[in-house]
Design a protein around this motif. Sequence first.
Motif, PDB file in Angstrom:
ATOM      1  N   LEU A 224      -9.293 -20.878  23.497  1.00  0.00           N
ATOM      2  CA  LEU A 224     -10.607 -20.996  22.866  1.00  0.00           C
ATOM      3  C   LEU A 224     -10.620 -22.102  21.818  1.00  0.00           C
ATOM      4  O   LEU A 224     -11.606 -22.847  21.696  1.00  0.00           O
ATOM      5  CB  LEU A 224     -11.019 -19.670  22.227  1.00  0.00           C
ATOM      6  N   TYR A 225      -9.526 -22.217  21.072  1.00  0.00           N
ATOM      7  CA  TYR A 225      -9.449 -23.264  20.048  1.00  0.00           C
ATOM      8  C   TYR A 225      -9.536 -24.649  20.702  1.00  0.00           C
ATOM      9  O   TYR A 225     -10.283 -25.521  20.250  1.00  0.00           O
ATOM     10  CB  TYR A 225      -8.152 -23.134  19.250  1.00  0.00           C
ATOM     11  N   HIS A 226      -8.770 -24.853  21.757  1.00  0.00           N
ATOM     12  CA  HIS A 226      -8.773 -26.155  22.436  1.00  0.00           C
ATOM     13  C   HIS A 226     -10.128 -26.434  23.102  1.00  0.00           C
ATOM     14  O   HIS A 226     -10.580 -27.583  23.128  1.00  0.00           O
ATOM     15  CB  HIS A 226      -7.648 -26.210  23.465  1.00  0.00           C
ATOM     16  N   ILE A 227     -10.782 -25.375  23.590  1.00  0.00           N
ATOM     17  CA  ILE A 227     -12.128 -25.550  24.154  1.00  0.00           C
ATOM     18  C   ILE A 227     -13.081 -26.042  23.074  1.00  0.00           C
ATOM     19  O   ILE A 227     -13.866 -26.974  23.287  1.00  0.00           O
ATOM     20  CB  ILE A 227     -12.633 -24.228  24.766  1.00  0.00           C
ATOM     21  N   ALA A 228     -13.018 -25.434  21.887  1.00  0.00           N
ATOM     22  CA  ALA A 228     -13.938 -25.786  20.795  1.00  0.00           C
ATOM     23  C   ALA A 228     -13.753 -27.216  20.315  1.00  0.00           C
ATOM     24  O   ALA A 228     -14.701 -27.850  19.842  1.00  0.00           O
ATOM     25  CB  ALA A 228     -13.763 -24.810  19.633  1.00  0.00           C
ATOM     26  N   THR A 229     -12.538 -27.746  20.441  1.00  0.00           N
ATOM     27  CA  THR A 229     -12.299 -29.138  20.039  1.00  0.00           C
ATOM     28  C   THR A 229     -12.793 -30.127  21.086  1.00  0.00           C
ATOM     29  O   THR A 229     -12.855 -31.334  20.843  1.00  0.00           O
ATOM     30  CB  THR A 229     -10.801 -29.404  19.807  1.00  0.00           C
ATOM     31  N   GLY A 230     -13.117 -29.611  22.289  1.00  0.00           N
ATOM     32  CA  GLY A 230     -13.561 -30.477  23.382  1.00  0.00           C
ATOM     33  C   GLY A 230     -12.427 -31.078  24.166  1.00  0.00           C
ATOM     34  O   GLY A 230     -12.650 -31.920  25.041  1.00  0.00           O
ATOM     35  N   SER A 231     -11.194 -30.635  23.898  1.00  0.00           N
ATOM     36  CA  SER A 231     -10.023 -31.262  24.528  1.00  0.00           C
ATOM     37  C   SER A 231      -9.480 -30.478  25.718  1.00  0.00           C
ATOM     38  O   SER A 231      -8.603 -30.970  26.435  1.00  0.00           O
ATOM     39  CB  SER A 231      -8.905 -31.432  23.493  1.00  0.00           C
ATOM     40  N   TYR A 232      -9.964 -29.264  25.930  1.00  0.00           N
ATOM     41  CA  TYR A 232      -9.413 -28.449  27.011  1.00  0.00           C
ATOM     42  C   TYR A 232      -9.798 -29.037  28.362  1.00  0.00           C
ATOM     43  O   TYR A 232     -10.957 -29.368  28.599  1.00  0.00           O
ATOM     44  CB  TYR A 232      -9.917 -27.004  26.916  1.00  0.00           C
ATOM     45  N   ASP A 233      -8.829 -29.122  29.258  1.00  0.00           N
ATOM     46  CA  ASP A 233      -9.091 -29.704  30.573  1.00  0.00           C
ATOM     47  C   ASP A 233      -8.251 -28.999  31.622  1.00  0.00           C
ATOM     48  O   ASP A 233      -7.242 -28.347  31.318  1.00  0.00           O
ATOM     49  CB  ASP A 233      -8.770 -31.201  30.562  1.00  0.00           C
ATOM     50  N   SER A 234      -8.669 -29.117  32.861  1.00  0.00           N
ATOM     51  CA  SER A 234      -7.915 -28.572  33.990  1.00  0.00           C
ATOM     52  C   SER A 234      -8.174 -29.461  35.199  1.00  0.00           C
ATOM     53  O   SER A 234      -9.243 -30.068  35.319  1.00  0.00           O
ATOM     54  CB  SER A 234      -8.340 -27.133  34.292  1.00  0.00           C
ATOM     55  N   PRO A 235      -7.210 -29.566  36.094  1.00  0.00           N
ATOM     56  CA  PRO A 235      -7.363 -30.470  37.251  1.00  0.00           C
ATOM     57  C   PRO A 235      -8.271 -29.884  38.314  1.00  0.00           C
ATOM     58  O   PRO A 235      -8.502 -28.669  38.364  1.00  0.00           O
ATOM     59  CB  PRO A 235      -5.922 -30.594  37.768  1.00  0.00           C
ATOM     60  N   LEU A 236      -8.789 -30.757  39.164  1.00  0.00           N
ATOM     61  CA  LEU A 236      -9.527 -30.294  40.335  1.00  0.00           C
ATOM     62  C   LEU A 236      -8.557 -29.687  41.335  1.00  0.00           C
ATOM     63  O   LEU A 236      -7.434 -30.177  41.488  1.00  0.00           O
ATOM     64  CB  LEU A 236     -10.272 -31.467  41.012  1.00  0.00           C
TER      65      LEU A 236
END
Length: 382
Positions: A224-236
């Motif tokens: 959740l923290y990484h999502i809030a920073t806008g940095s969370y990612d995952s591959p296709l």
Amino acid sequence: MHQPQRYIAHFDLDSFFVSVEVIKNPALQHLPVLVGGSNARGVVAACSYAARKFGIHSAMPMKRALQLCPQAIVLPGSYKEYSRFSNRVTEIIALAAPAFQKASIDEFYIDLTGMDAFFNPLQWTIDLRQQIITATGLPISFGLATTKLIAKIATDEAKPNGYLFVQPGKEKDFLASLPVQKIPGVGKHTLPVLQQMGIHFIEDILQFTPQHLEQKLGKWGQTLYHIATGSYDSPLETAREAKSISTEQTFAANTTDKAFLEQKLVQMTEKVAYELRQDAQFTGCLAVKIRYADFTTTAKQTTIPLTFCDDELIPVAKQLFQQLHQPNLPVRLLGVRLSALSLHGQAPDLFNQTHTKANLYKAIDAVKNKYGTFALQKGRSL
């Protein structure tokens, strides 16, 4: 080394099941429509935006939905039609996109990373959306961003039938003022815990350290923290999730009629081969299953060179049937399964060697897409 700019588009076919029903019957436009089971235990699979105004949502018990909106029109669902529309959208995206993931029957991710060197990613995505709308009549919303998650959230913000571009570097600003429940996965269990902590908007998450969030929510807190920073990612995930394509038929009456059984076998093989081509797949293994009147079941499979062609699959299916079939025993069920599916493998060689045949099947499938899967059949299947 310079890293190419990442762009991910998320396409969502708005209220997909209802939209297909409206295309079939335009009089349903703007009416409260519910798709799902109508019995006492039925649930709402999908609902129109007009129905949502009454507080109805998917997965709600149908009984409760009709209490909220007694005048709602309940439809059982045309799942073959939904599959046909979804396959058509998949075909258009597959022809246009450098890489894509079909996340569900009505949801797609498209990876445009690095393509800004050749074209405007936003305009390209707008054009693709319009192409799908023109070809199918379906309303589509999309989000374009630098990560899958933000693209998905942007799509939800763009609905109904709109689009939203979150520019690179603006991810954190975009998320900040959104309610925390906009994050996929924040539901009835997580939301009360966050609200107790004073977290109501996504920006509120950043008041806490990742370690503190992990203490409260486990590893999900760190995410959740990484999502809030806008940095969370995952591959296709571009590989096909399904491991096989199959069909089977239980007959109304048990039969020893070999000609009838072979006719059904050809029909089923044509059906699974058509589904294979709709997903742009090749098969390397074919299996036939026979269940007799006493419920004894036998099956046999064989590996084959990668193909998607009826005329190459049908002889193999008939050969396996001959090896399995016991003429004096009444048959209750017959089935065909394709496995060892591949997007790549020997595909280029296959197309080079059978270019004319590939074009023929493309033309055949175009007719089936327009008029139904039984619009064209081999004479021996009739």
